[in-house]
Design an enzyme around this catalytic site. Structure first.
Site, PDB file in Angstrom:
ATOM      1  CB  THR A  75      -5.777  17.271  53.366  1.00  0.00           C
ATOM      2  OG1 THR A  75      -5.879  15.851  53.388  1.00  0.00           O
ATOM      3  CG2 THR A  75      -7.148  17.862  53.128  1.00  0.00           C
ATOM      4  CG  ASP A 111       2.158  13.291  61.218  1.00  0.00           C
ATOM      5  OD1 ASP A 111       2.137  12.442  62.122  1.00  0.00           O
ATOM      6  OD2 ASP A 111       2.058  12.995  60.010  1.00  0.00           O
TER       7      ASP A 111
HETATM    8  O1  F6P Z   1      -0.141  11.739  58.799  1.00  0.00           O
HETATM    9  C1  F6P Z   1      -0.632  11.059  59.885  1.00  0.00           C
HETATM   10  C2  F6P Z   1      -0.038   9.688  59.984  1.00  0.00           C
HETATM   11  O2  F6P Z   1      -0.556   9.056  61.119  1.00  0.00           O
HETATM   12  C3  F6P Z   1       1.494   9.618  59.991  1.00  0.00           C
HETATM   13  O3  F6P Z   1       2.050   9.905  61.244  1.00  0.00           O
HETATM   14  C4  F6P Z   1       1.713   8.192  59.548  1.00  0.00           C
HETATM   15  O4  F6P Z   1       2.983   8.047  58.968  1.00  0.00           O
HETATM   16  C5  F6P Z   1       0.635   7.994  58.532  1.00  0.00           C
HETATM   17  O5  F6P Z   1      -0.400   8.901  58.849  1.00  0.00           O
HETATM   18  C6  F6P Z   1       0.068   6.591  58.490  1.00  0.00           C
HETATM   19  O6  F6P Z   1      -0.834   6.525  57.439  1.00  0.00           O
HETATM   20  P1  F6P Z   1      -1.913   5.358  57.239  1.00  0.00           P
HETATM   21  O7  F6P Z   1      -3.005   5.555  58.237  1.00  0.00           O
HETATM   22  O8  F6P Z   1      -2.382   5.558  55.848  1.00  0.00           O
HETATM   23  O9  F6P Z   1      -1.193   4.062  57.484  1.00  0.00           O
END
Ligand code: F6P
Length: 361
Positions: A118, A140
């Site tokens: 973002t 993260d």
């Molecule tokens: O970027 C945050 C995060 O939780 C990452 O750790 C993970 O790989 C990803 O988003 C998961 O994304 P989504 O919620 O789109 O499955």
């Protein structure tokens, strides 16, 4: 009559704990400090901005949300072409629609709360003529220019708790447990939770592992009478022999694998090498859910008030950050320039190595 300030709030990308605390910090500060302010909450992140779908927010909307998980505004992920565009499924640019909503509402600025991706897309929005201030949020902790992000500590607490619970059952059964934590590109969460929960092995994307080294540590433990072992494994952990594959080979390997995620492959390999039983636990989005921990409530509130100060001073094109314990802000351009990977010589990695934790290298 004092000049009207019009602000739109956007929560974008994956959610995390502390988003509502940040929204509250921004709203309360603006209503406290400005006589004339209008705040619009965009529904579902960029979607609301693109489609002009928003809520006119009143002071009462900012009360009672400090401890609430998720985002009261909703969020979404949009397709972002690195450094070039934000597009729909047919590849059409969505920036003109965003600008249209921005101009129609006569906004002074957008406050965009988001992760690593973002920050990059917000920079494009700023380049497209909109005033932007961003806040760094993600479990993260991989946003460049800030020591930490809100959401991270809450996820560390949850992930640590998961491994704490796994410890007792792993010990009862004398099993290997591979606990897979979030983090596609960066190992901050796995390192922190791994050290805090006393994991025996920590596998992160920044340090490719050799499965035989991991097995060696587990077998050494068994020889010393420790019949179980815990492997904290980031979802983006990568084996050493995979780092030599080119993009095409790597894609083919992923397609042909029998396992849903890396942890299942690791558990199967460890069973084969050690002859011990291995199990996998994947807490997944549980790590992003629920109320923010007190640290994140305070951090998100500080970030929210700092964003409001930037709005009041009309300092746009900046990301609020924390550096050496002090709240500050940095040019958005800098924040969007790269990902904050975990340095392989990070002091916490050295601490982990000092107490015998293996990184499989
Ligand atoms: O970027 C945050 C995060 O939780 C990452 O750790 C993970 O790989 C990803 O988003 C998961 O994304 P989504 O919620 O789109 O499955």
């Amino acid at each position: 009559m004092k000049r009207m300030t019009r602000v739109a709030l956007v929560t974008s990308g994956g959610d995390c704990q502390g988003l509502n605390a940040a929204i509250r910090g921004i709203g309360k500060t603006l209503f406290e400090k400005l006589d004339n302010v209008e705040i619009y909450g965009m529904y579902d992140g960029y979607r609301g901005l693109i489609e002009g779908d928003y809520k006119f927010m009143e002071p009462r909307d900012f009360s009672g949300i400090l401890t609430q998980g998720g985002t009261i505004l909703g969020t979404s992920r949009q397709r972002y072409i690195p450094g070039k565009d934000i597009v729909d499924e047919n590849g059409n640019s969505l920036l003109p629609d965003m600008l249209q909503t921005y101009n129609r509402l006569n906004l002074d600025c957008l406050v965009i709360m988001g992760g690593n991706g973002t920050q990059k897309s917000a920079k494009l929005i700023a380049d497209h003529g909109m005033n932007v201030i961003t806040l760094p949020k993600t479990i993260d902790n991989d946003i460049f220019g800030t020591d930490t992000t809100f959401g991270f500590q809450s996820a560390v607490d949850i992930a640590t708790n998961v491994i704490d619970y796994i410890h007792s059952t792993a010990s009862s059964h004398g099993r290997i447990f591979v606990v897979e934590l979030m983090g596609r590109d960066a190992g901050w969460l796995t390192l922190s939770a791994g050290v805090s929960s006393g994991a025996d092995v920590i596998l992160i994307p920044e340090i490719p592992y050799d499965i035989h080294k991991v097995a060696e540590l587990i077998e050494n433990r068994r020889r010393k009478g420790r019949g179980f072992s815990i492997v904290a494994c980031a979802e983006g952990a990568v084996a050493k022999d995979e780092t030599v594959l080119d993009e095409e080979e790597s894609r083919r390997k992923k397609e042909s694998t029998l396992y849903p995620t890396v942890s299942y492959a690791i558990a199967a390999q460890l069973e084969k090498i050690t002859g011990m039983e291995a199990r996998v636990t994947v807490p997944g989005h549980y790590q992003r859910g629920g109320p923010p921990c007190p640290y994140d409530r305070a951090l998100a509130t500080q970030f929210g008030t700092a964003a409001a100060e930037l709005i009041i001073n009309r300092e746009y094109g900046r990301m609020v950050a924390v550096q050496n314990g002090a709240i500050t802000s940095i040019p958005l351009e800098e924040a969007a320039s790269k990902t904050k990977f975990l340095p392989v010589d990070h002091p916490m990695i050295q601490v982990a190595r000092s107490i015998g934790i293996s990184f499989g290298d």
